[in-house]
Design an enzyme around this catalytic site. Structure first.
Site, PDB file in Angstrom:
ATOM      1  N   ASP A   1       4.066  -2.293 -11.524  1.00 42.96           N
ATOM      2  CA  ASP A   1       3.258  -1.624 -10.765  1.00 42.96           C
ATOM      3  C   ASP A   1       2.926  -0.237 -11.388  1.00 42.96           C
ATOM      4  O   ASP A   1       3.742   0.501 -11.703  1.00 42.96           O
ATOM      5  CB  ASP A   1       4.010  -1.499  -9.367  1.00 42.96           C
TER       6      ASP A   1
ATOM      7  N   ASP B   1      -4.169   1.945  -7.774  1.00 47.79           N
ATOM      8  CA  ASP B   1      -2.825   1.535  -7.543  1.00 47.79           C
ATOM      9  C   ASP B   1      -3.098   0.021  -7.865  1.00 47.79           C
ATOM     10  O   ASP B   1      -3.794  -0.723  -7.062  1.00 47.79           O
ATOM     11  CB  ASP B   1      -2.275   1.773  -6.155  1.00 47.79           C
TER      12      ASP B   1
ATOM     13  N   HIS C   1      -1.622  -0.810   1.805  1.00 46.88           N
ATOM     14  CA  HIS C   1      -1.640   0.512   2.358  1.00 46.88           C
ATOM     15  C   HIS C   1      -2.996   1.058   2.211  1.00 46.88           C
ATOM     16  O   HIS C   1      -3.616   0.958   1.189  1.00 46.88           O
ATOM     17  CB  HIS C   1      -0.798   1.397   1.964  1.00 46.88           C
TER      18      HIS C   1
ATOM     19  N   HIS D   1       0.158   6.418   0.639  1.00 50.48           N
ATOM     20  CA  HIS D   1       0.261   5.418   2.093  1.00 50.48           C
ATOM     21  C   HIS D   1      -0.256   6.433   3.130  1.00 50.48           C
ATOM     22  O   HIS D   1       0.661   7.333   3.627  1.00 50.48           O
ATOM     23  CB  HIS D   1       1.729   5.018   2.596  1.00 50.48           C
TER      24      HIS D   1
ATOM     25  N   GLU E   1      -1.701  -5.692  -1.710  1.00 43.28           N
ATOM     26  CA  GLU E   1      -0.642  -6.211  -2.549  1.00 43.28           C
ATOM     27  C   GLU E   1       0.177  -7.347  -2.249  1.00 43.28           C
ATOM     28  O   GLU E   1       1.455  -7.058  -1.608  1.00 43.28           O
ATOM     29  CB  GLU E   1       0.240  -4.895  -3.305  1.00 43.28           C
TER      30      GLU E   1
ATOM     31  N   GLU F   1      -1.538  -6.581  -7.297  1.00 42.93           N
ATOM     32  CA  GLU F   1      -2.310  -5.473  -6.434  1.00 42.93           C
ATOM     33  C   GLU F   1      -3.783  -4.965  -7.257  1.00 42.93           C
ATOM     34  O   GLU F   1      -3.702  -4.938  -8.302  1.00 42.93           O
ATOM     35  CB  GLU F   1      -1.398  -4.441  -6.488  1.00 42.93           C
TER      36      GLU F   1
END
Ligand code: MN
Ligand code: MN
Length: 298
Positions: free
Chosen positions: A85, A96, A156, A164, A189, A283
């Protein structure tokens, strides 16, 4: 969203994606987890961004938040399912993205299902959609493969300087009353497992923290470390590795404990699947447009 903001999301997303593809080539049995994480973070910096959080290299039943500590000797094994990640930030705007790799057929099914669920979820994004409908799309793909989504992990919303920022994107269906709007930046994700479908905190393993608020600090050591943390990472999550040069393990652990007990640092414990089932993750970050979304981490 302003044009400059969208541009910053695109730049951060592009860098995160580039790093993901470089690191993808390096993940294989025999490689040290520590080397993977450091290479990913260094590449983010070389490309002109900063890590938005420490690179997570989470293996098998560990779903997330495993960023190797400085003393980590873990080597990727033949049967491991590895999740990487990656977060890059430009001027506080974040890309992200995550991928999974497996070297056996059972794990590969989990990986493929996570990717398919992510693709399906992205296809449902547009203004006015209840985020529960995105969760439903993920749940449907996963259940039709005979697997389970991890119910207590979510995607998020993102905002400048915030990983977040308020809206959660569930990995299961159900009305939430929370609807997407044009200009929202969100990370989707899906986490997929053959286990129970829930993760739990492993309080004994905490390798990521973020600065939360001021509080009483007694020792000089802790005061100095706190200053470094605020100056270097602001409120972004950081790895204990990033504090480690010239600090012994004992000193590092004592100092972090003091800051944590004072309520100054927020801990991110390693997240472990309840039934010890292997977990796969995929993700992307997307920005909601008039008719759908733009994936910034492609
Ligand atoms: Mn991520
Ligand atoms: Mn995320």
């Amino acid at each position: 969203m302003q044009a400059e903001e969208l541009e910053a999301y695109r730049r951060a997303g592009k860098i995160a994606a580039q790093v993901r593809e470089e690191i993808r080539k390096k993940v294989r049995p025999g490689v040290k987890v520590l080397d993977i994480a450091e290479q990913a973070e260094n590449l983010i910096r070389e490309l002109g961004a900063a890590p938005a959080f420490p690179c997570n290299v989470s293996i098998n039943e560990i779903a997330a938040h495993y960023s190797p500590p400085p003393w980590d000797q873990t080597v990727i094994g033949e049967d491991d399912l590895v999740k990487i990640d990656i977060g890059a930030q430009v001027d506080g705007y974040i890309g992200d993205t995550a991928f999974s790799v497996s070297f056996d057929p059972e794990g590969e099914k989990l990986v493929r299902t996570a990717e398919k669920a992510l693709e399906e979820a992205i296809s449902r994004v547009k203004p006015g959609v209840d985020v529960g409908e995105i969760g439903a799309a993920i749940e449907e793909v996963v259940k039709s493969s005979g697997l389970k989504p991890v119910q207590n992990l979510t995607g998020h919303s993102l905002s400048r300087g915030e990983l977040h920022s308020g809206i959660s994107i569930p990995n299961v269906g159900g009305q939430t009353g929370q609807r997407l709007k044009k200009g929202h930046a969100i990370a989707i994700e899906p986490f997929i497992t053959e286990g129970a479908g829930f993760v739990e905190d492993d309080e004994r393993r905490v390798y990521i923290y973020s600065y939360l608020r001021e509080g009483p600090v007694r020792s000089r050591m802790a005061r100095e470390m706190l200053q470094r943390i605020k100056r270097n990472f602001s409120t972004f999550p950081f790895s204990i590795r990033w504090l480690s040069p010239n600090v012994s393990r004992l000193r590092l652990e004592l100092t972090l404990r003091e800051l944590r007990m004072a309520g100054i640092l927020r801990p991110y414990p390693v997240l472990v699947e309840r039934a010890k089932g292997k977990v796969a993750q995929a993700e992307h970050t997307v920005v909601v447009t008039d008719t759908g979304c733009e994936v910034t981490t492609l």
